[in-house]
Design an enzyme around this catalytic site. Structure first.
Site, PDB file in Angstrom:
ATOM      1  CG  LEU A 278      -1.669   1.316   1.518  1.00 36.11           C
ATOM      2  CD1 LEU A 278      -2.686   1.594   0.408  1.00 36.11           C
ATOM      3  CD2 LEU A 278      -2.377   1.245   2.878  1.00 36.11           C
ATOM      4  CB  SER A 279       0.901   4.255   0.279  1.00 36.37           C
ATOM      5  OG  SER A 279       1.276   5.606   0.174  1.00 36.37           O
ATOM      6  CB  ALA A 280       5.740   4.139   1.014  1.00 37.34           C
TER       7      ALA A 280
ATOM      8  CB  VAL B 223      -3.050  -1.029  -2.872  1.00 37.69           C
ATOM      9  CG1 VAL B 223      -4.276  -0.228  -2.439  1.00 37.69           C
ATOM     10  CG2 VAL B 223      -3.423  -2.487  -3.137  1.00 37.69           C
TER      11      VAL B 223
END
Length: 347
Positions: free
Chosen positions: A170-172, A194
């Protein structure tokens, strides 16, 4: 302790000093070592889930010491099982990410192992993976080497089906998942991103913030070719899923299309030939509603195999789709990303 929720619209501003501070990383031990402890899921301080058990420890190498948490599913008896590697986002840890994605509950039901590497504030003040630094974008160095070392430890300690090892983030963590697919294809057989940024979408901290806000300045096809080259002799087709909320205020949705294009090109070059098989034009589009409306785009090879999928979730912000409110940065009112990922990878 699980971090308090931070409104997504403030996350980019919060991360800027963390990204800049991460440009200098501390020295660390030079020999890979692991220290593990098995902890009972009955301990309320462990955010225990389902009926499996946590194994936690520290992996140390020339690129630093990172904590990890491994979920061993209920019923594990030494038969080779798939391994899902879960890379948390900023302001998260493994327990939080496990709670939000419900991956441990699914692991107990389906019988796979789940590894949660953790970044820690020693290496980034907001617990972000430093995906935008060149030292973390190649095989045999930086954070990818640490994560790969953890995977190696799991494989040396537990029975793992090497053909079914996938990474999701997720993200980073999603940006780092894309890096892992390009740098360690001998270990990774599938990638799920994501709300992430494509491989080498930035090469500086300031560039990372810019990519999150506006999309990468680099050509996704070019980055796909670079990814394929980085794969080297271990290059192979890499099934990929991309999830993105249309209302994400932290990671501009254009990053989802760039990530898809990057992986389409890398998959196209998996056989050494640039012949648009597959390409980044969807072969099928499916719309549906899972509380929120969403559209799924399928990208197939000439032989009809769906190699990539991209989900655009209408009105979703910076979140894991279909997650539990027990964790941070989740949107329960969205298609169930965890189940979709596992189904796609055949776990």
């Amino acid at each position: 302790m699980r971090p308090a929720r931070t409104p997504a619209r403030h996350l980019t501003g919060l991360l800027l000093p963390a990204l800049l501070a991460a440009c200098t990383q501390p020295a660390a031990p030079t020999q890979p070592t692991t220290r593990t402890t098995t902890q009972s899921p009955a301990d309320p301080n462990l955010h225990a889930q389902a009926t499996g058990s946590w194994v936690s420890g520290t992996y140390s190498s020339a690129y630093g010491a990172r904590f990890y948490r491994l979920w061993v599913p209920a019923g594990y008896a030494g038969t080779p099982r798939p391994l899902m590697v879960m890379l948390h986002g900023c302001l998260q840890d493994g327990y939080d990410f496990a709670a939000g994605t419900r991956m441990n509950t699914l692991a107990d039901t389906r019988g796979f192992l789940v590894l949660y590497p953790e970044q820690g504030t020693l290496y980034n003040s907001a617990d972000c993976w430093n995906w935008y630094l060149p030292g973390n974008q190649y095989r045999g160095a930086g954070e990818p080497a640490v994560i790969a070392g953890m995977i190696g430890w799991v494989k040396s300690t537990y029975a793992v089906d090497s053909a079914r090892v996938a990474v999701a983030g997720l993200s980073a963590g999603a940006a780092m998942a894309n890096i892992m697919g390009c740098t360690y294809p001998d270990l990774i057989r599938g990638v799920a991103s994501v709300a992430g940024v494509m491989y080498q979408g930035a090469t500086t901290a300031a560039g990372g913030v810019n990519a999150m806000s506006y999309g990468s300045v680099y050509d996704p096809n070019g980055r796909g070719a670079t990814c394929a080259a980085e794969m080297g002799k271990s290059r192979h087709a890499m099934p990929t899923l991309v999830f993105q909320g249309s209302a994400d205020p932290t990671v501009n949705p254009v990053n989802a299309t760039q990530t898809l294009t990057q992986w389409a090109q890398a998959n196209d070059l998996a056989d050494g030939t640039d012949n648009n098989d597959p390409d980044d034009t969807p072969d099928a589009t499916v719309s549906g509603t899972a509380c929120r409306a969403y559209t799924r785009f399928d990208y197939r090879t000439a032989g009809g195999t769906t190699r990539l999928q991209r989900y655009s979730v209408t009105g979703m912000g910076h979140a894991w789709p279909g997650g539990s409110s027990a964790g941070t940065y989740t949107d329960p009112c969205a298609p169930d990303a965890s189940t979709l990922i596992l189904n796609f990878f055949g776990f």
